[in-house]
Design a protein around this motif. Sequence first.
Motif, short mmCIF file in Angstrom:
data_model
loop_
_atom_site.label_atom_id
_atom_site.label_comp_id
_atom_site.label_asym_id
_atom_site.label_seq_id
_atom_site.Cartn_x
_atom_site.Cartn_y
_atom_site.Cartn_z
N ASN A 5 -13.84 74.26 -4.21
CA ASN A 5 -14.03 75.01 -5.46
C ASN A 5 -15.26 74.57 -6.25
O ASN A 5 -15.53 75.11 -7.32
CB ASN A 5 -12.77 74.90 -6.33
CG ASN A 5 -11.62 75.66 -5.69
OD1 ASN A 5 -11.83 76.66 -4.99
ND2 ASN A 5 -10.40 75.18 -5.88
N GLY A 6 -15.98 73.58 -5.74
CA GLY A 6 -17.22 73.14 -6.39
C GLY A 6 -18.42 73.68 -5.64
O GLY A 6 -18.28 74.53 -4.76
N PRO A 7 -19.63 73.19 -5.99
CA PRO A 7 -20.82 73.66 -5.29
C PRO A 7 -20.80 73.26 -3.81
O PRO A 7 -20.46 72.11 -3.50
CB PRO A 7 -21.98 72.96 -6.02
CG PRO A 7 -21.36 71.91 -6.86
CD PRO A 7 -19.91 72.21 -7.04
N HIS A 8 -21.15 74.19 -2.93
CA HIS A 8 -21.10 73.91 -1.49
C HIS A 8 -22.40 73.25 -1.01
O HIS A 8 -22.96 73.66 0.00
CB HIS A 8 -20.83 75.21 -0.71
CG HIS A 8 -19.41 75.67 -0.83
ND1 HIS A 8 -18.84 76.56 0.05
CD2 HIS A 8 -18.44 75.37 -1.72
CE1 HIS A 8 -17.58 76.78 -0.31
NE2 HIS A 8 -17.33 76.07 -1.38
N ASP A 9 -22.83 72.25 -1.72
CA ASP A 9 -24.08 71.58 -1.37
C ASP A 9 -23.75 70.37 -0.51
O ASP A 9 -23.90 69.21 -0.92
CB ASP A 9 -24.79 71.17 -2.68
CG ASP A 9 -26.22 70.80 -2.41
OD1 ASP A 9 -26.63 70.81 -1.23
OD2 ASP A 9 -26.93 70.49 -3.38
N TRP A 10 -23.25 70.63 0.70
CA TRP A 10 -22.66 69.57 1.53
C TRP A 10 -23.61 68.42 1.84
O TRP A 10 -23.19 67.26 1.71
CB TRP A 10 -22.05 70.16 2.81
CG TRP A 10 -21.14 71.33 2.54
CD1 TRP A 10 -21.26 72.59 3.04
CD2 TRP A 10 -19.99 71.38 1.68
NE1 TRP A 10 -20.26 73.40 2.55
CE2 TRP A 10 -19.47 72.68 1.72
CE3 TRP A 10 -19.36 70.43 0.86
CZ2 TRP A 10 -18.36 73.08 0.99
CZ3 TRP A 10 -18.25 70.81 0.13
CH2 TRP A 10 -17.76 72.12 0.20
N PRO A 11 -24.87 68.66 2.22
CA PRO A 11 -25.73 67.51 2.52
C PRO A 11 -25.90 66.57 1.31
O PRO A 11 -25.82 65.35 1.45
CB PRO A 11 -27.06 68.15 2.91
CG PRO A 11 -26.67 69.48 3.46
CD PRO A 11 -25.52 69.93 2.61
N ILE A 57 -21.17 72.99 6.58
CA ILE A 57 -19.76 72.93 6.16
C ILE A 57 -18.99 71.87 6.95
O ILE A 57 -17.98 71.34 6.48
CB ILE A 57 -19.10 74.31 6.26
CG1 ILE A 57 -17.80 74.31 5.45
CG2 ILE A 57 -18.85 74.71 7.70
CD1 ILE A 57 -17.13 75.64 5.36
N THR A 58 -19.47 71.54 8.15
CA THR A 58 -18.77 70.54 8.96
C THR A 58 -18.79 69.16 8.30
O THR A 58 -18.04 68.28 8.69
CB THR A 58 -19.37 70.43 10.38
OG1 THR A 58 -20.73 70.05 10.25
CG2 THR A 58 -19.28 71.73 11.13
N LEU A 59 -19.66 68.98 7.30
CA LEU A 59 -19.71 67.68 6.60
C LEU A 59 -18.59 67.54 5.58
O LEU A 59 -18.27 66.43 5.14
CB LEU A 59 -21.06 67.53 5.85
CG LEU A 59 -22.34 67.67 6.68
CD1 LEU A 59 -23.56 67.69 5.75
CD2 LEU A 59 -22.47 66.51 7.67
N MET A 60 -17.98 68.67 5.22
CA MET A 60 -17.04 68.68 4.09
C MET A 60 -15.84 67.73 4.24
O MET A 60 -15.54 66.95 3.33
CB MET A 60 -16.58 70.11 3.85
CG MET A 60 -15.58 70.26 2.75
SD MET A 60 -14.93 71.95 2.78
CE MET A 60 -13.58 71.80 1.64
N THR A 69 -31.22 67.85 6.68
CA THR A 69 -31.81 69.13 6.28
C THR A 69 -30.75 69.91 5.47
O THR A 69 -29.58 69.51 5.42
CB THR A 69 -32.18 69.99 7.51
OG1 THR A 69 -30.96 70.34 8.16
CG2 THR A 69 -33.08 69.22 8.47
N ASP A 70 -31.16 71.03 4.89
CA ASP A 70 -30.20 71.85 4.12
C ASP A 70 -29.06 72.34 4.99
O ASP A 70 -27.97 72.62 4.51
CB ASP A 70 -30.90 73.08 3.52
CG ASP A 70 -31.86 72.68 2.42
OD1 ASP A 70 -31.80 71.50 1.99
OD2 ASP A 70 -32.67 73.53 2.02
N GLU A 71 -29.33 72.45 6.31
CA GLU A 71 -28.27 72.91 7.23
C GLU A 71 -27.34 71.78 7.62
O GLU A 71 -26.39 71.99 8.37
CB GLU A 71 -28.88 73.51 8.51
CG GLU A 71 -29.76 74.72 8.33
CD GLU A 71 -31.21 74.33 8.07
OE1 GLU A 71 -31.52 73.12 8.00
OE2 GLU A 71 -32.03 75.25 7.91
N GLY A 72 -27.65 70.56 7.18
CA GLY A 72 -26.80 69.42 7.55
C GLY A 72 -27.23 68.75 8.84
O GLY A 72 -26.51 67.92 9.38
#
Length: 258
Positions: free
Chosen positions: A188-194, A87-90, A225-228
């Motif tokens: 409000n969209g997909p939380h696919d941050w990476p 989430i820190t990438l957002m 990675t998926d975790e960012g």
Amino acid sequence: MNRDDCLGQLTTREFGRPLVFFDETDSTNTQAMRAAVAGEAGHGAVFIAQKQTAGRGTDGNTWQSASGQGLWMSVILREAGPIRPAITLMPAIALARVLRTMYGVDAHLKWPNDVLVGPRKIAGILVESVPQAAGVIHVMGIGVNLNQTEFGAELKEIATSVREVIDRAVPVPVFFGQFMLEMEKLWNGPHDWPALWLPYSRMVNASVELKQGGMATQAVALGLTDEGFLRVREVSGIERVIMSRTGLDVRILFTDVV
Ligand code: BTN
């Protein structure tokens, strides 16, 4: 600028509501975290300052936050469940979008959440998170250099502002409204941050220098990675995952970006 100027630019439902405005404060992150932990401010609340007297950057650095020169703000996000570091990438994704689409600034992202133009930093993000009984509170501190026309000797080579790039002043409340809208759309969209972060980065397949505790090693950045977290391949061929940038200086060794 005052609170009404900022409110007047908000077209969001959640983000920036409520809005706490300071003519001057120590650090919006400090103020936001205090209010969030005390239960006085919830998801979407924003703390914004015209001027910070003790702006904080990553790694214990200070962040210069002179009056009217930039957007100095913190937004509180609440998430259910355990901390998901990606989430820190957002905020960096939102900033890259606003800088590119609204201002034509060729912004790109350096892991985990620096916003650069060429080799120089135009915005920085300090995310501080605390676990709560039901979920996590994130205080996302955002500093965007908007109107500086010059930087002191120590920042000259490493910082830039929107004004330096496009040669035009940017009203802080206008940028604030655009940024809040982009943040709300992302939330409000997909939380696919990476996956959302990668298109704005020039790190993948680039050589990077990793400096830690006086030691510098070279590697090739492979992706996230998926975790960012950052995946790199060292010169030895060994692949490793870098989970935190604390104490670590990552430099992109582009031919045109030093
Ligand atoms: C970095 O070092 O790159 C992060 C800089 C973050 C600065 C912002 S300005 C608003 C908020 N309040 C702070 O004290 N820091 C963040």
